[in-house]
Design a protein around this motif. Structure first.
Motif, PDB file in Angstrom:
ATOM      1  N   ILE A 404     -19.657   7.544 -87.040  1.00 28.06           N
ATOM      2  CA  ILE A 404     -19.123   7.090 -88.335  1.00 28.06           C
ATOM      3  C   ILE A 404     -19.456   5.713 -88.582  1.00 28.06           C
ATOM      4  O   ILE A 404     -19.828   5.075 -87.744  1.00 28.06           O
ATOM      5  N   HIS A 405     -19.445   5.211 -89.783  1.00 30.81           N
ATOM      6  CA  HIS A 405     -19.932   3.879 -90.281  1.00 30.81           C
ATOM      7  C   HIS A 405     -18.910   3.428 -91.037  1.00 30.81           C
ATOM      8  O   HIS A 405     -18.618   3.779 -92.159  1.00 30.81           O
ATOM      9  N   GLN A 406     -18.328   2.570 -90.815  1.00 28.40           N
ATOM     10  CA  GLN A 406     -17.431   1.713 -91.536  1.00 28.40           C
ATOM     11  C   GLN A 406     -18.007   0.502 -92.398  1.00 28.40           C
ATOM     12  O   GLN A 406     -18.357  -0.093 -91.885  1.00 28.40           O
ATOM     13  N   ALA A 407     -18.153   0.794 -93.664  1.00 27.23           N
ATOM     14  CA  ALA A 407     -18.575  -0.274 -94.497  1.00 27.23           C
ATOM     15  C   ALA A 407     -17.934  -1.341 -94.451  1.00 27.23           C
ATOM     16  O   ALA A 407     -16.498  -1.238 -94.544  1.00 27.23           O
ATOM     17  N   SER A 408     -18.334  -2.526 -94.240  1.00 27.06           N
ATOM     18  CA  SER A 408     -17.599  -3.678 -93.691  1.00 27.06           C
ATOM     19  C   SER A 408     -16.813  -4.279 -94.966  1.00 27.06           C
ATOM     20  O   SER A 408     -15.746  -3.868 -94.974  1.00 27.06           O
ATOM     21  N   ASP A 409     -17.377  -5.043 -95.763  1.00 28.67           N
ATOM     22  CA  ASP A 409     -16.432  -5.491 -96.974  1.00 28.67           C
ATOM     23  C   ASP A 409     -16.682  -4.766 -98.252  1.00 28.67           C
ATOM     24  O   ASP A 409     -15.793  -4.249 -98.951  1.00 28.67           O
ATOM     25  N   SER A 410     -18.150  -4.722 -98.755  1.00 25.82           N
ATOM     26  CA  SER A 410     -18.533  -4.469 -99.781  1.00 25.82           C
ATOM     27  C   SER A 410     -18.863  -2.821 -99.821  1.00 25.82           C
ATOM     28  O   SER A 410     -19.825  -2.237 -99.755  1.00 25.82           O
ATOM     29  N   PRO A 412     -19.695   0.152-101.243  1.00 23.61           N
ATOM     30  CA  PRO A 412     -20.445   0.605-102.441  1.00 23.61           C
ATOM     31  C   PRO A 412     -19.869   1.866-103.170  1.00 23.61           C
ATOM     32  O   PRO A 412     -19.237   2.940-102.510  1.00 23.61           O
ATOM     33  N   GLU A 413     -19.442   1.437-104.459  1.00 22.88           N
ATOM     34  CA  GLU A 413     -18.776   2.319-105.315  1.00 22.88           C
ATOM     35  C   GLU A 413     -19.904   3.495-105.558  1.00 22.88           C
ATOM     36  O   GLU A 413     -21.120   3.430-105.888  1.00 22.88           O
ATOM     37  N   PRO A 414     -19.448   4.642-105.809  1.00 23.60           N
ATOM     38  CA  PRO A 414     -20.515   5.741-106.038  1.00 23.60           C
ATOM     39  C   PRO A 414     -20.564   6.084-107.047  1.00 23.60           C
ATOM     40  O   PRO A 414     -20.283   7.041-107.928  1.00 23.60           O
TER      41      PRO A 414
ATOM     42  N   LEU B  98     -26.244  10.042 -92.337  1.00 23.13           N
ATOM     43  CA  LEU B  98     -25.976   8.895 -91.391  1.00 23.13           C
ATOM     44  C   LEU B  98     -26.655   9.002 -89.949  1.00 23.13           C
ATOM     45  O   LEU B  98     -27.378   7.962 -89.765  1.00 23.13           O
ATOM     46  N   ARG B 102     -29.517   6.335 -88.472  1.00 17.50           N
ATOM     47  CA  ARG B 102     -29.534   5.993 -87.113  1.00 17.50           C
ATOM     48  C   ARG B 102     -30.562   6.199 -86.314  1.00 17.50           C
ATOM     49  O   ARG B 102     -31.183   5.450 -85.457  1.00 17.50           O
ATOM     50  N   GLU B 115     -25.383  -1.987 -88.154  1.00 18.70           N
ATOM     51  CA  GLU B 115     -24.031  -1.822 -89.010  1.00 18.70           C
ATOM     52  C   GLU B 115     -24.662  -2.466 -90.273  1.00 18.70           C
ATOM     53  O   GLU B 115     -24.110  -2.078 -91.410  1.00 18.70           O
ATOM     54  N   LEU B 118     -26.911  -0.715 -92.146  1.00 23.23           N
ATOM     55  CA  LEU B 118     -26.452   0.284 -93.116  1.00 23.23           C
ATOM     56  C   LEU B 118     -25.693   0.105 -94.328  1.00 23.23           C
ATOM     57  O   LEU B 118     -25.930   0.562 -95.205  1.00 23.23           O
ATOM     58  N   ASP B 119     -25.028  -1.057 -94.242  1.00 28.23           N
ATOM     59  CA  ASP B 119     -24.385  -1.593 -95.331  1.00 28.23           C
ATOM     60  C   ASP B 119     -25.460  -2.119 -96.423  1.00 28.23           C
ATOM     61  O   ASP B 119     -25.427  -1.472 -97.706  1.00 28.23           O
ATOM     62  N   PHE B 122     -26.913   1.131 -97.731  1.00 24.45           N
ATOM     63  CA  PHE B 122     -25.869   1.861 -98.666  1.00 24.45           C
ATOM     64  C   PHE B 122     -25.890   1.043-100.222  1.00 24.45           C
ATOM     65  O   PHE B 122     -25.332   1.697-100.926  1.00 24.45           O
ATOM     66  N   ASN B 123     -25.870  -0.176 -99.988  1.00 24.97           N
ATOM     67  CA  ASN B 123     -25.860  -0.993-101.289  1.00 24.97           C
ATOM     68  C   ASN B 123     -27.162  -0.626-102.074  1.00 24.97           C
ATOM     69  O   ASN B 123     -26.951  -0.562-103.450  1.00 24.97           O
ATOM     70  N   PRO B 126     -26.884   3.682-103.453  1.00 23.55           N
ATOM     71  CA  PRO B 126     -25.308   4.093-103.408  1.00 23.55           C
ATOM     72  C   PRO B 126     -24.997   5.634-103.275  1.00 23.55           C
ATOM     73  O   PRO B 126     -24.159   5.710-102.706  1.00 23.55           O
ATOM     74  N   THR B 130     -22.558   8.180-100.605  1.00 22.54           N
ATOM     75  CA  THR B 130     -21.539   9.356-100.855  1.00 22.54           C
ATOM     76  C   THR B 130     -21.776  10.624-100.071  1.00 22.54           C
ATOM     77  O   THR B 130     -21.371  11.503-100.248  1.00 22.54           O
TER      78      THR B 130
END
Lengths: 431, 239
Positions: A404-410, A412-414, B98, B102, B115, B118-119, B122-123, B126, B130
């Motif tokens: 699992i990866h917890q997106a930190s703060d931002s 991203p909206e799908p 994911l 990795r 991590e 990854l953010d 994903f940004n 996007p 999903t």
């Protein structure tokens, strides 16, 4: 249609019987009717199952257009349920209690089943996880068994010294064999490993110091701190817990050893599969060039898989030798390799509970169904075909740990970035 | 000592008797996006393979940051930050998105950094967030290409080699991916070598470009120069 065809094919086999006494040919027409009837019924069941399967697929496609995770059946649910820990404890406990409640015969066959579980788990690392088809796995098993038998025969080394030695020898042999052949893939690898298995058997048959086809007998059972288990401890057990009087306590001890080996193997394999190396193996099975682009050393990863797989075979071999007390090259034929491979394939590639169930089914079932022993191979083959059609992933499909990866703060909206991509429906990711 | 990040000099490579590269000279400075253009069989992919160690050149010199990387092993190059997105995407179809990502960070040990990256990806894409739990094989072609690029980014590349990212994709998707490539170059200061057949698209993205024909660099220059070059327009841009 199928009925007639099979009757035609099986006709000479079933109907005619050579009568050796009168030197004449007997005909057994009644058998033909039985065969025709049973094949007819079986065909119907087969058709029905096939139809149901395609119907299932259709409804699945209609209900879940995105083709997300398949609906969990009770078997896969078993493999990943939250109560897995409790289930494991219950299984382990019942395995521990078993020898005190049952008879010597039961303990013996469960011991051999456990040996095959170890072998299956070891081969699973090679075939299931890394995708290297090894048809000569039995060679490493033989190395383990012969390590103990020969060292005990010539030098009187004990079981406990030979257990690690057997593992080390077969690992070394795995490395040695792996180095030249690891560059091969697919069919070629299968052929080379197959011939390696046969060569090992032939060498063992023809060498003098391995005592050739006569094999080695009187292999000592493992010692329990030098205690004679069949003396006072047995008397004590018989009196206190109603222990079966015919039971050889040495065998019970071997049973516990292999049980411990299996537990150890499961822990190791589980940890390995979810380690970085395990992920490298998985990725290697999928795409070698991409792996290189990720910076994975292809040769090294494959070689470790190959050698680690052999280690378990070596361990199982030593225990096997001490269990049956007599080994000869015939114990390590190609059929054994096939047997172990069947366990892995039937149980489910790359799934630990699958391999355990596979071993249990393939080793224990024939024991219980002695009645069919003449047709064992036939049933085996049929079982394999049925499996491949209905559960190609094996009895229990592998369920891997989810990273699992917890997106930190931002987070991203799908949002629909590109219209061309959002034509596929989103969602259906959650379970 | 040269100031180039990557420099190829007179590189010859061959498959058996067939000589694929007949002396390639090419260089990249830090922070640049450079395209390597050419038709099928010109030797573009072989050039990349020679750089990443998948093909060992017969002769010539390949330097990465002043160090010779001739004959270096692929995994060493990845650890040095020279990462390739292979042709045809080559994601792991059985692993989840994911897990694919990795795998890209396979050689890294800094958990927090992974991590954070990854953010970042994903940004950048996007849609991948999903689809994080889906297996790679269920993605569309465009998503797979995004995944392949993201996977390479997870290795913190300093020089990113992209082999035909537009292969078999719809024009709209290609535009999105090319925009992102530019963004990666600006955001991360990643130097990028882009191998393309689609010269028109590539020249609108890159700073400079090389054009290859049958194993040789036949033309090079800034993107503007090449776009206005009559012979290039004739041969690659459709008049």
């Amino acid at each position: 249609m199928a009925t007639f065809w099979i009757c035609f094919l099986a006709f000479p086999l079933v109907v005619f019987k050579i009568n050796a006494n009168t030197r004449s040919l007997d005909t057994r027409w009644d058998r033909l009717y039985i065969l025709a009837g049973s094949v007819f019924v079986l065909t119907f069941i087969w058709r029905f199952l096939l139809k149901r399967r395609s119907f299932d697929r259709l409804t699945k496609v209609v209900n879940e257009p995105h083709g997300s995770a398949p609906k969990p059946t009770w078997l896969t649910r078993l493999a990943k349920s939250r109560q897995r820990g409790r289930l494991l404890a219950v299984v382990l406990l019942s395995m521990c209690v078993l020898p005190f409640l049952s008879n010597p015969y039961m303990v013996n066959i469960v011991t051999s089943a456990l040996i095959y579980v170890t072998l299956g788990l070891g081969l699973n690392v090679v075939v299931g996880v890394s995708g290297l088809l090894n048809l000569g796995y039995v060679a490493f098993y033989a190395i383990g068994a012969y390590t103990y038998a020969l060292l005990g025969y010539y030098f009187g080394l004990s079981f406990w010294v030979c257990l690690p030695l057997g593992a080390i020898f077969s690992t070394l042999l795995g490395l040695l064999l792996g180095l030249p052949i690891i560059r091969l893939s697919g069919d070629y690898l299968a052929i080379v490993t197959l011939s390696f298995g046969e060569i090992t058997r032939l060498v063992l048959t023809n060498l003098d110091f391995t005592r050739g086809p006569r094999g080695i007998s009187n292999i000592k059972p493992p010692s329990f701190f030098g205690l004679n288990l069949n003396g006072t401890p047995k008397q004590f057990l018989i009196e206190t817990v109603g222990f079966h009087p015919d039971m050889d306590l040495n065998r019970v001890f071997i049973y516990f050893i292999i049980l411990a080996v299996v537990v150890l193997t499961i822990i190791c394999v589980y940890r390995l599969e979810n380690s970085r190396l395990g992920r490298a193996w998985l990725a290697l099975r999928e795409d070698e060039i991409a792996c290189q682009a990720m910076g994975i050393n292809r040769t090294r990863a494959k070689l470790t898989a190959f050698a680690l797989g052999s280690t378990w075979a070596g361990l199982a071999g030593v225990v096997f030798a001490s269990q049956i007390t007599f080994i000869n090259p015939a114990s390590f034929s190609f059929m054994e390799s096939i047997m172990i491979l069947s366990i892995v394939v039937l149980g489910g590639m790359d799934s630990i509970p699958g391999v355990i169930i596979g071993a249990a089914v393939l080793i224990l079932l024939p024991e219980q169904l002695r009645f069919f022993s003449d047709y064992r191979m036939l049933i085996f083959g049929a079982l394999m075909v049925v499996m491949m059609v209905f559960r190609p992933g094996g009895l229990i499909k592998s369920v891997r740990e989810v990273y699992i990866h917890q997106a930190s703060d931002s987070k991203p909206e799908p949002r629909p970035v590109v219209t061309a991509l959002s034509t596929m429906e989103q969602g259906a990711e959650d379970d | 000592m040269s100031s180039f990040m990557l420099e190829l000099a007179q590189v010859h490579s061959a498959y058996g008797n067939v000589e694929a590269l007949k002396g390639v000279d090419l260089n990249l400075s830090e922070g640049e996006i450079v395209a390597l253009l050419g038709a099928n069989g010109a030797g573009k992919t072989t050039t990349l393979a020679s750089v990443t160690g998948l093909v060992s050149p017969r002769s010539g010199r390949i330097d990465f940051e002043g160090q010779s990387i001739l004959g270096a092993r692929p995994e060493y190059l990845v650890s040095q930050g020279l990462i390739m997105v292979p042709e045809g995407r080559r994601i792991f179809p059985g692993l989840s998105v994911l897990e694919n990502l990795r795998m890209g960070a396979f050689l890294r040990n800094d958990k927090a950094g992974v991590e954070a990256d990854l953010d970042y990806v994903f940004n950048l894409f996007p849609i991948l967030a999903t689809r994080a739990k889906q297996t790679g094989g269920t993605l569309s072609g465009g998503e797979q290409q995004m995944l392949a690029i993201s996977r390479a980014l997870m290795g913190r590349p300093r020089l990113l080699l992209l082999d035909e990212p537009s292969l078999g994709l719809a024009p709209l998707v290609i535009r999105n991916i090319f925009d992102t490539i530019r963004k990666i170059n600006i955001d991360q200061k990643t130097t990028i070598l882009l191998v393309e057949q689609n010269a028109n698209l590539a020249l609108n993205l890159v700073h400079r470009a090389y054009i290859m024909t049958t194993g040789r660099i036949t033309l090079s220059g800034t993107a503007a120069e090449l776009l206005n070059d009559e012979s290039v327009r004739q041969a690659y841009l459709g008049g």
